[in-house]
Design an enzyme around this catalytic site. Structure first.
Site, mmCIF file in Angstrom:
data_model
loop_
_atom_site.group_PDB
_atom_site.id
_atom_site.type_symbol
_atom_site.label_atom_id
_atom_site.label_comp_id
_atom_site.label_asym_id
_atom_site.label_seq_id
_atom_site.Cartn_x
_atom_site.Cartn_y
_atom_site.Cartn_z
ATOM 1 N N HIS A 57 0.845 -1.214 0.000
ATOM 2 C CA HIS A 57 0.000 0.000 0.000
ATOM 3 C C HIS A 57 0.875 1.258 0.000
ATOM 4 O O HIS A 57 0.707 2.150 0.837
ATOM 5 C CB HIS A 57 -0.989 -0.024 1.182
ATOM 6 N N GLU B 96 3.958 -5.599 8.606
ATOM 7 C CA GLU B 96 2.613 -5.414 8.010
ATOM 8 C C GLU B 96 2.111 -6.678 7.316
ATOM 9 O O GLU B 96 0.916 -6.786 7.015
ATOM 10 C CB GLU B 96 2.632 -4.264 6.992
ATOM 11 N N HIS C 237 10.057 -4.196 4.125
ATOM 12 C CA HIS C 237 10.565 -2.821 4.102
ATOM 13 C C HIS C 237 10.846 -2.320 5.512
ATOM 14 O O HIS C 237 10.260 -2.779 6.481
ATOM 15 C CB HIS C 237 9.661 -1.854 3.331
HETATM 16 C C1 DHB Z 1 6.091 2.915 2.105
HETATM 17 C C2 DHB Z 1 5.458 1.708 2.349
HETATM 18 C C3 DHB Z 1 4.450 1.625 3.314
HETATM 19 O O1 DHB Z 1 3.806 0.484 3.638
HETATM 20 C C4 DHB Z 1 4.065 2.772 4.001
HETATM 21 O O2 DHB Z 1 3.048 2.656 4.878
HETATM 22 C C5 DHB Z 1 4.699 3.975 3.774
HETATM 23 C C6 DHB Z 1 5.713 4.055 2.814
HETATM 24 C C7 DHB Z 1 7.164 3.031 1.075
HETATM 25 O O3 DHB Z 1 7.575 2.009 0.497
HETATM 26 O O4 DHB Z 1 7.620 4.139 0.789
HETATM 27 FE FE FE Z 2 2.482 0.767 5.434
#
Ligand code: DHB
Ligand code: FE
Length: 280
Positions: free
Chosen positions: A12, A240, A193
């Site tokens: 997302h 997440e 991430h």
């Molecule tokens: C990003 C990914 C995320 O799940 C989020 O909530 C905010 C930023 C990203 O990859 O930049």
């Molecule tokens: Fe996120």
């Protein structure tokens, strides 16, 4: 009775909002991402679901660190998208399905899940972006939405196993809803991430691809992952992925994978999308 016709997992990423607004669909950076959603869009156009039950995480917008709910369900007529912006085109508020929300809440309560019931709720990119990727040109929301917010921000966050069981109860709720509607379950967030600290920028492609495979065929195996395992392997925000397990729990039993796409990096993330259909 309602039918749970399918499940979709999706990252997302907020930067998708601005890429959509600027129509960067054929831009070399964005094309591998947007092309990954074409089969999902085609399937949604064919199936025409009435409601999306979207399992996502709030990013400190509706719930800030002073008050965080582990599991929260929206039961509002509509939800304002109050996200940071990121060039998102302005859409009307997300329409809710109050009766289905309360049916899900009642079922979860019977199954002994203690949840926060939100008759007012703001939503963010966790809920909005995966839907906007599917209908990038829509001025109206083509579906109603039931938001299910799972805490991934303030530790301790719920375990993978707890989320999977929570999802099973959501699935039972949908299938026992006495209205002839089609429902799709979404699990948004991930994949690997980390947006902060020494490992900022961390992506683990090997783990992501393995997770995508197991969520289809062997989700029980993934429920053995501890929160520490998830943070180590997928990064602090990669946790997440418990939303994917919640959605998979809702689908239950066996599923058929109709589509899969993975591309990394997009923004700071391994971006994964799956389209699954329950088979029993
Ligand atoms: C990003 C990914 C995320 O799940 C989020 O909530 C905010 C930023 C990203 O990859 O930049
Ligand atoms: Fe996120």
């Amino acid at each position: 009775m309602a039918t749970l016709v399918g499940g979709i997992t999706s990252s997302h990423i907020p930067a998708v909002g601005i890429a959509t607004t600027k129509r960067l669909f054929d831009d070399p950076y964005w094309k591998p991402f947007f092309d990954g959603y074409i089969p999902v869009r085609e399937w949604m156009e064919k199936v025409k679901p009435d409601v999306i039950v979207s399992v996502y995480n709030d990013h400190g917008l509706n719930f800030f660190l002073d008050q965080v709910s582990t599991f929260a369900i929206g039961a509002a007529k509509q939800y304002d998208n109050a996200d940071e912006g990121w060039g998102l085109k302005t859409m009307p508020p997300v329409p809710g399905d109050v009766e289905l929300s309360w049916h899900i809440i009642e079922t979860l309560n019977k199954d002994e899940f203690d949840i926060t019931m939100c008759q007012e709720m703001k939503v963010d990119h966790g809920l909005v972006v995966p839907i906007q990727v599917i209908w990038p040109f829509a001025d109206e929301w083509p579906v109603k939405v039931v938001p299910v917010a799972v805490n991934t921000v303030q530790h301790p966050v719920p375990s993978a196993k707890r989320c999977y069981d929570f999802g099973k109860s959501i699935g039972d709720a949908i299938r026992s809803y006495d209205e002839d509607i089609k429902v799709v379950a979404f699990g948004t967030g991930g994949m690997s991430h980390q947006l902060q600290g020494e490992r900022a920028g961390f992506i683990n492609k090997r783990f992501d691809l393995d997770f995508m495979k197991k969520i289809v065929d062997n989700p029980e195996e993934l429920t053995k992952l501890t929160t520490t395992d998830l943070v180590r392997e997928a990064g602090s925000e990669g946790v997440e992925l418990i939303m994917w397990l919640t959605m998979r729990g809702a689908l239950g039993g066996n599923v058929k994978q109709l589509h899969s796409n993975y591309h990394a990096p997009i923004s700071n993330t391994g971006s994964g999308v799956l389209l699954l259909e329950p088979t029993d």
